[in-house]
Design a protein around this motif. Structure first.
Motif, mmCIF file in Angstrom:
data_model
loop_
_atom_site.group_PDB
_atom_site.id
_atom_site.type_symbol
_atom_site.label_atom_id
_atom_site.label_comp_id
_atom_site.label_asym_id
_atom_site.label_seq_id
_atom_site.Cartn_x
_atom_site.Cartn_y
_atom_site.Cartn_z
ATOM 1 N N VAL A 14 0.928 -1.208 -0.165
ATOM 2 C CA VAL A 14 -0.029 -0.054 0.029
ATOM 3 C C VAL A 14 0.715 1.181 -0.079
ATOM 4 O O VAL A 14 0.550 2.100 -0.537
ATOM 5 C CB VAL A 14 -1.056 0.061 1.292
ATOM 6 N N ASP A 15 1.977 1.248 0.857
ATOM 7 C CA ASP A 15 2.819 2.482 0.838
ATOM 8 C C ASP A 15 3.304 2.802 -0.467
ATOM 9 O O ASP A 15 3.406 4.184 -0.777
ATOM 10 C CB ASP A 15 3.909 2.395 1.992
ATOM 11 N N ILE A 16 3.680 1.999 -1.264
ATOM 12 C CA ILE A 16 4.460 2.206 -2.642
ATOM 13 C C ILE A 16 3.361 2.673 -3.465
ATOM 14 O O ILE A 16 3.533 3.578 -4.104
ATOM 15 C CB ILE A 16 5.159 0.818 -3.099
ATOM 16 N N ALA A 17 2.132 2.118 -3.379
ATOM 17 C CA ALA A 17 1.228 2.368 -4.287
ATOM 18 C C ALA A 17 0.620 3.843 -4.121
ATOM 19 O O ALA A 17 0.563 4.824 -5.042
ATOM 20 C CB ALA A 17 -0.169 1.641 -3.971
ATOM 21 N N LEU A 18 0.385 4.387 -2.767
ATOM 22 C CA LEU A 18 0.169 5.465 -2.251
ATOM 23 C C LEU A 18 1.190 6.514 -2.748
ATOM 24 O O LEU A 18 0.871 7.762 -3.242
ATOM 25 C CB LEU A 18 -0.134 5.455 -0.929
ATOM 26 N N SER A 19 2.396 6.198 -2.553
ATOM 27 C CA SER A 19 3.479 7.227 -2.803
ATOM 28 C C SER A 19 3.498 7.470 -4.576
ATOM 29 O O SER A 19 3.662 8.439 -4.804
ATOM 30 C CB SER A 19 4.949 6.623 -2.515
ATOM 31 N N ILE A 20 3.390 6.277 -5.190
ATOM 32 C CA ILE A 20 3.616 6.622 -6.610
ATOM 33 C C ILE A 20 2.327 7.332 -7.208
ATOM 34 O O ILE A 20 2.324 8.323 -8.007
ATOM 35 C CB ILE A 20 3.564 5.107 -7.289
ATOM 36 N N VAL A 35 -6.609 2.453 -4.098
ATOM 37 C CA VAL A 35 -5.582 1.337 -3.510
ATOM 38 C C VAL A 35 -6.325 0.632 -2.782
ATOM 39 O O VAL A 35 -6.999 0.755 -1.723
ATOM 40 C CB VAL A 35 -4.461 1.997 -2.614
ATOM 41 N N LEU A 36 -6.108 -0.832 -3.220
ATOM 42 C CA LEU A 36 -6.912 -1.759 -2.556
ATOM 43 C C LEU A 36 -6.003 -2.660 -1.930
ATOM 44 O O LEU A 36 -5.299 -3.660 -2.513
ATOM 45 C CB LEU A 36 -7.983 -2.783 -3.368
ATOM 46 N N GLY A 57 -4.007 -1.124 -7.628
ATOM 47 C CA GLY A 57 -4.061 0.426 -7.993
ATOM 48 C C GLY A 57 -4.911 0.594 -8.929
ATOM 49 O O GLY A 57 -4.758 -0.154 -10.155
ATOM 50 N N ILE A 58 -6.076 1.487 -8.948
ATOM 51 C CA ILE A 58 -6.922 1.636 -10.147
ATOM 52 C C ILE A 58 -6.874 3.361 -10.268
ATOM 53 O O ILE A 58 -7.126 3.960 -9.448
ATOM 54 C CB ILE A 58 -8.407 1.368 -9.653
ATOM 55 N N LEU A 59 -6.270 3.703 -11.218
ATOM 56 C CA LEU A 59 -5.872 4.977 -11.577
ATOM 57 C C LEU A 59 -7.079 5.723 -12.447
ATOM 58 O O LEU A 59 -7.290 4.873 -13.386
ATOM 59 C CB LEU A 59 -4.474 5.402 -12.189
ATOM 60 N N LYS A 60 -7.388 6.818 -12.193
ATOM 61 C CA LYS A 60 -8.228 7.736 -13.113
ATOM 62 C C LYS A 60 -7.801 8.634 -13.733
ATOM 63 O O LYS A 60 -7.117 9.297 -12.961
ATOM 64 C CB LYS A 60 -9.582 8.159 -12.193
ATOM 65 N N THR A 61 -7.854 8.498 -15.093
ATOM 66 C CA THR A 61 -7.207 9.635 -16.052
ATOM 67 C C THR A 61 -8.038 9.713 -17.097
ATOM 68 O O THR A 61 -9.141 9.417 -17.222
ATOM 69 C CB THR A 61 -5.766 9.331 -16.184
ATOM 70 N N ARG A 62 -7.447 10.396 -18.307
ATOM 71 C CA ARG A 62 -8.095 10.425 -19.421
ATOM 72 C C ARG A 62 -7.285 9.926 -20.746
ATOM 73 O O ARG A 62 -6.026 9.717 -20.592
ATOM 74 C CB ARG A 62 -8.523 12.118 -19.783
ATOM 75 N N THR A 63 -7.864 9.572 -21.822
ATOM 76 C CA THR A 63 -7.142 8.989 -22.828
ATOM 77 C C THR A 63 -6.104 9.896 -23.288
ATOM 78 O O THR A 63 -5.333 9.102 -23.895
ATOM 79 C CB THR A 63 -8.236 8.552 -23.989
ATOM 80 N N GLY A 64 -6.011 10.761 -23.327
ATOM 81 C CA GLY A 64 -4.947 11.890 -23.964
ATOM 82 C C GLY A 64 -3.627 12.009 -23.027
ATOM 83 O O GLY A 64 -2.665 12.101 -23.619
ATOM 84 N N LEU A 65 -3.731 11.345 -21.631
ATOM 85 C CA LEU A 65 -2.787 11.167 -21.107
ATOM 86 C C LEU A 65 -1.922 9.714 -20.968
ATOM 87 O O LEU A 65 -1.072 9.502 -20.346
ATOM 88 C CB LEU A 65 -2.815 11.742 -19.790
ATOM 89 N N GLN A 66 -2.619 8.769 -21.763
ATOM 90 C CA GLN A 66 -2.221 7.536 -21.784
ATOM 91 C C GLN A 66 -0.674 7.111 -21.823
ATOM 92 O O GLN A 66 -0.097 6.464 -20.971
ATOM 93 C CB GLN A 66 -3.099 6.651 -22.695
ATOM 94 N N ASP A 67 0.020 7.733 -22.909
ATOM 95 C CA ASP A 67 1.177 7.219 -23.159
ATOM 96 C C ASP A 67 2.173 7.852 -21.837
ATOM 97 O O ASP A 67 3.174 7.440 -21.413
ATOM 98 C CB ASP A 67 1.878 8.110 -24.226
ATOM 99 N N GLN A 68 1.655 9.199 -21.361
ATOM 100 C CA GLN A 68 2.577 9.725 -20.519
ATOM 101 C C GLN A 68 2.427 9.000 -19.145
ATOM 102 O O GLN A 68 3.358 8.867 -18.405
ATOM 103 C CB GLN A 68 2.023 11.250 -20.194
ATOM 104 N N VAL A 69 1.059 8.625 -18.557
ATOM 105 C CA VAL A 69 0.988 7.766 -17.576
ATOM 106 C C VAL A 69 1.726 6.291 -17.663
ATOM 107 O O VAL A 69 2.331 5.885 -16.760
ATOM 108 C CB VAL A 69 -0.613 7.417 -17.340
ATOM 109 N N HIS A 70 1.504 5.786 -18.831
ATOM 110 C CA HIS A 70 2.291 4.375 -19.215
ATOM 111 C C HIS A 70 3.813 4.640 -18.688
ATOM 112 O O HIS A 70 4.443 4.077 -18.013
ATOM 113 C CB HIS A 70 2.224 4.128 -20.492
ATOM 114 N N ARG A 71 4.390 5.887 -19.337
ATOM 115 C CA ARG A 71 5.837 6.104 -19.128
ATOM 116 C C ARG A 71 6.117 6.248 -17.663
ATOM 117 O O ARG A 71 7.196 5.734 -17.304
ATOM 118 C CB ARG A 71 6.215 7.115 -19.937
#
Length: 109
Positions: A14-20, A35-36, A57-71
């Motif tokens: 959990v701590d790593i998930a929350l930090s990232i 974070v579950l 971890g379930i992250l909420k974002t938008r499609t335009g940021l997919q590549d940046q989130v992935h990196r």
């Protein structure tokens, strides 16, 4: 217009998930991370069957940021080969989408 995007990944705890997650929120790449804790996993890795406890971890974002989130996830994630799955919901509440875009676009006031 961007569509909502969910990102599913797992972390060693959990701590790593929350930090990232906090770093990604601060960088405006995601609006939120859920974070579950306490997930038990059985998986194949390098020819052996492993078991372990992880946090989802379930992250909420938008499609335009997919590549940046992935990196960003690949750079910050402690796993050698993290599971990173992008899930496009078929729809979203209008207020939810406005919140996602508002929290991941430009500078915060």
């Amino acid at each position: 217009m961007d569509r909502p995007l969910l990102v599913y990944t797992t972390f060693p705890d959990v701590d790593i998930a929350l930090s990232i997650g906090e770093g990604l929120v601060r960088d405006r790449l995601i609006a939120c991370i859920n974070v579950l804790p306490g997930m038990r996993s059985v998986y194949a890795w390098k020819g052996t069957i492993e078991q372990g406890q992880e946090a989802v971890g379930i992250l909420k974002t938008r499609t335009g940021l997919q590549d940046q989130v992935h990196r960003a996830l690949r750079e910050r994630h402690p796993y050698e080969a993290p599971v990173i799955l992008f899930i496009e919901p078929t729809g979203a509440d209008e207020a939810t989408l406005e919140w996602l875009v508002g929290e991941t676009a430009g500078d915060r006031p």
